[in-house]
Design a protein around this motif. Sequence first.
Motif, short mmCIF file in Angstrom:
data_model
loop_
_atom_site.label_atom_id
_atom_site.label_comp_id
_atom_site.label_asym_id
_atom_site.label_seq_id
_atom_site.Cartn_x
_atom_site.Cartn_y
_atom_site.Cartn_z
N CYS A 322 0.86 -1.19 0.00
CA CYS A 322 0.00 0.00 0.00
C CYS A 322 0.90 1.24 0.00
O CYS A 322 1.88 1.30 0.73
N SER A 323 0.56 2.20 -0.85
CA SER A 323 1.29 3.47 -0.89
C SER A 323 0.30 4.61 -0.72
O SER A 323 -0.87 4.49 -1.10
N TRP A 324 0.78 5.70 -0.11
CA TRP A 324 -0.10 6.85 0.07
C TRP A 324 0.65 8.15 -0.15
O TRP A 324 1.88 8.21 -0.01
N ILE A 325 -0.09 9.17 -0.52
CA ILE A 325 0.47 10.48 -0.81
C ILE A 325 -0.48 11.54 -0.28
O ILE A 325 -1.71 11.39 -0.38
N GLU A 326 0.07 12.60 0.32
CA GLU A 326 -0.76 13.67 0.88
C GLU A 326 -0.78 14.84 -0.10
O GLU A 326 0.27 15.37 -0.47
N VAL A 327 -1.98 15.23 -0.50
CA VAL A 327 -2.16 16.37 -1.41
C VAL A 327 -3.27 17.26 -0.85
O VAL A 327 -4.38 16.79 -0.60
N ASN A 328 -2.96 18.52 -0.64
CA ASN A 328 -3.93 19.48 -0.10
C ASN A 328 -4.57 18.97 1.20
O ASN A 328 -5.80 19.00 1.35
N SER A 329 -3.72 18.49 2.09
CA SER A 329 -4.13 18.02 3.43
C SER A 329 -5.03 16.79 3.40
O SER A 329 -5.66 16.46 4.39
N LYS A 330 -5.09 16.11 2.26
CA LYS A 330 -5.87 14.87 2.18
C LYS A 330 -4.94 13.73 1.76
O LYS A 330 -4.12 13.88 0.85
N VAL A 331 -5.06 12.59 2.45
CA VAL A 331 -4.22 11.44 2.17
C VAL A 331 -4.92 10.54 1.16
O VAL A 331 -6.09 10.16 1.35
N HIS A 332 -4.23 10.19 0.08
CA HIS A 332 -4.77 9.32 -0.98
C HIS A 332 -4.02 7.99 -0.93
O HIS A 332 -2.78 7.96 -1.03
N ASN A 333 -4.75 6.90 -0.77
CA ASN A 333 -4.17 5.56 -0.64
C ASN A 333 -4.30 4.79 -1.94
O ASN A 333 -5.31 4.91 -2.65
N PHE A 334 -3.30 3.96 -2.23
CA PHE A 334 -3.31 3.14 -3.44
C PHE A 334 -2.81 1.74 -3.11
O PHE A 334 -1.82 1.58 -2.39
N MET A 335 -3.51 0.75 -3.64
CA MET A 335 -3.05 -0.64 -3.59
C MET A 335 -2.57 -1.00 -5.00
O MET A 335 -2.82 -0.27 -5.96
N SER A 336 -1.89 -2.12 -5.12
CA SER A 336 -1.44 -2.56 -6.43
C SER A 336 -2.65 -2.81 -7.34
O SER A 336 -3.65 -3.42 -6.93
N HIS A 386 2.03 -1.18 -9.86
CA HIS A 386 2.38 -1.25 -8.44
C HIS A 386 1.93 0.02 -7.73
O HIS A 386 1.87 1.10 -8.34
N SER A 387 1.66 -0.11 -6.44
CA SER A 387 1.03 0.99 -5.70
C SER A 387 1.85 2.28 -5.73
O SER A 387 1.30 3.38 -5.86
N GLU A 388 3.20 2.18 -5.62
CA GLU A 388 4.01 3.40 -5.61
C GLU A 388 4.01 4.10 -6.96
O GLU A 388 4.13 5.32 -7.03
N LYS A 389 3.87 3.31 -8.05
CA LYS A 389 3.80 3.93 -9.39
C LYS A 389 2.46 4.65 -9.57
O LYS A 389 2.40 5.73 -10.18
N LEU A 390 1.38 4.08 -9.05
CA LEU A 390 0.08 4.76 -9.10
C LEU A 390 0.14 6.06 -8.31
O LEU A 390 -0.39 7.09 -8.73
N PRO A 404 8.08 18.84 -5.07
CA PRO A 404 8.51 17.48 -4.71
C PRO A 404 7.30 16.56 -4.52
O PRO A 404 6.23 17.01 -4.11
N ILE A 405 7.50 15.29 -4.83
CA ILE A 405 6.44 14.28 -4.67
C ILE A 405 6.84 13.37 -3.53
O ILE A 405 7.88 12.70 -3.60
N ARG A 406 6.02 13.34 -2.47
CA ARG A 406 6.33 12.54 -1.28
C ARG A 406 5.38 11.35 -1.21
O ARG A 406 4.17 11.52 -1.10
N ILE A 407 5.97 10.16 -1.26
CA ILE A 407 5.19 8.92 -1.25
C ILE A 407 5.65 8.06 -0.08
O ILE A 407 6.84 7.99 0.23
N PHE A 408 4.69 7.41 0.56
CA PHE A 408 4.99 6.52 1.67
C PHE A 408 4.45 5.13 1.35
O PHE A 408 3.38 5.00 0.76
N LYS A 409 5.21 4.11 1.74
CA LYS A 409 4.83 2.73 1.43
C LYS A 409 5.00 1.86 2.68
O LYS A 409 5.96 2.05 3.44
N ASN A 410 4.09 0.91 2.87
CA ASN A 410 4.13 0.09 4.08
C ASN A 410 5.16 -1.03 4.01
O ASN A 410 5.57 -1.58 5.04
#
Length: 454
Positions: A322-336, A386-390, A404-410
């Motif tokens: 699972c990867s997530w990214i914060e944009v405009n104070s909202k967290v968007h989650n992505f699975m593969s 893959h989740s980080e590419k999405l 900058p693009i900040r991505i977090f992955k579990n």
Amino acid sequence: MSVHCLIIKTGFEASKLVNNALVDMYAKQGNMDCAFQVFNHMPNKDVVSWTSLLTGYARNNRHEEALKLFCDMRLAGVYPDHIVLASVLSACAELTLLEFGQQVHANFVKSGLRSSISVDNSLVTVYAKCGCIDDASRVFDSMQSRDVISWTALIVGYAQNGKVRDSVRFYDQMVASGTKPDFITFIGLLFACSHAGLLERGRSYFASMEKVYGIKPGPEHYACMIDLLGRSGKLVEADTLLNQMDVEPDAAVWKALLAACRVHGNLELGERAAKNLFELEPTNAVPYIMLSNMYSAAGKWEDAARIRRTMKSRGISKEPGCSWIEVNSKVHNFMSEDRGHPRTTEIYSKIAEIMVSIKEAGYEPDISFAVHNMDEEGKELGLAYHSEKLAVAFGLLSLPPGAPIRIFKNLRVCGDCHTAMKYISRVYHRHIILRDSNCFHHLKEGQCSCGDYW
């Protein structure tokens, strides 16, 4: 609780002072439900009431509730003090909520409150854990006084952000300033050494812990040393160190040894490490998968199949990425292969564009990281989704040019995604900060801060 009953019987439950003490007591016991009940029934609440409950949530790893309570506190017109701000920033650090942390920092500056070492330490930590190590360093430089927590936060932050030389440099400055390192400081130092192959420095720091500072190494330090020795190919020395441990090896120690065995193909030692992990973490799929892959690499197909059957019979499955990214104070989650996002069509169209662009720049998909029961084309598509590419595709669509693009992955980033991210950073001229379960990867102009040594 008996005293609480007595308070009710004697009519002292109307006392704000008594109720604040009750909230604090339950929170420090980890009984947050009772703490909230007392807080919720208080007719009058002051900053101490809110602080006691909020810090309780933060200390008990209920970080989202701490942040929600902070918002309620502000809406109620109660102004936070240093203790609240330090706890809120710590919660932001644990949840890697950079924008929220920046807002709290801005409000602190605007409030006119005098600087405090607890708030400054929390600011250093939140920026370091969100991948903004330069901001963490600026806060550190502005501090009027520093303690071991201040130095350690920066040392660990530089280590996790791939700036190992800076981590070591600040340790030297810390010692020169007369501040003695603590248990956590050495975890950061040894982590830095293991991720840069600084074998002799690592040995020296590890030896100095007890000899110079009287700090007995814990499992975390042994795990870092075994990882360092294993990465350096010193498996015999790593095994010797493990056998000499004064404390019982935990899962992190055995994981470090198993990972080293996988890299260097030491099947016998790898089996021992995996079997210990089966006992310590019976539902964790990672050691099963690693051992199965080691058997496959050694041509022991029946053993590899046996491990897979054991996983299935025990109902053990790999944790989904699972990867997530914060944009405009909202967290968007992505699975593969995720198609649940409102902008799915745009995201998949962007992925197609990205794949064409980076292939033209020299990227070649590494299908060894793809699901095996597919044809070549299916494997390439699977890798592309893959989740980080999405997440990075969504970042390119949603963030201003050059931001900058900040991505977090579990989980750990896979080798193919790591390579793809390097190409994306060069082709799209973006600074990509990817934090996986192990460390930060700062990707710029086709290079990564980890030096491909992750």
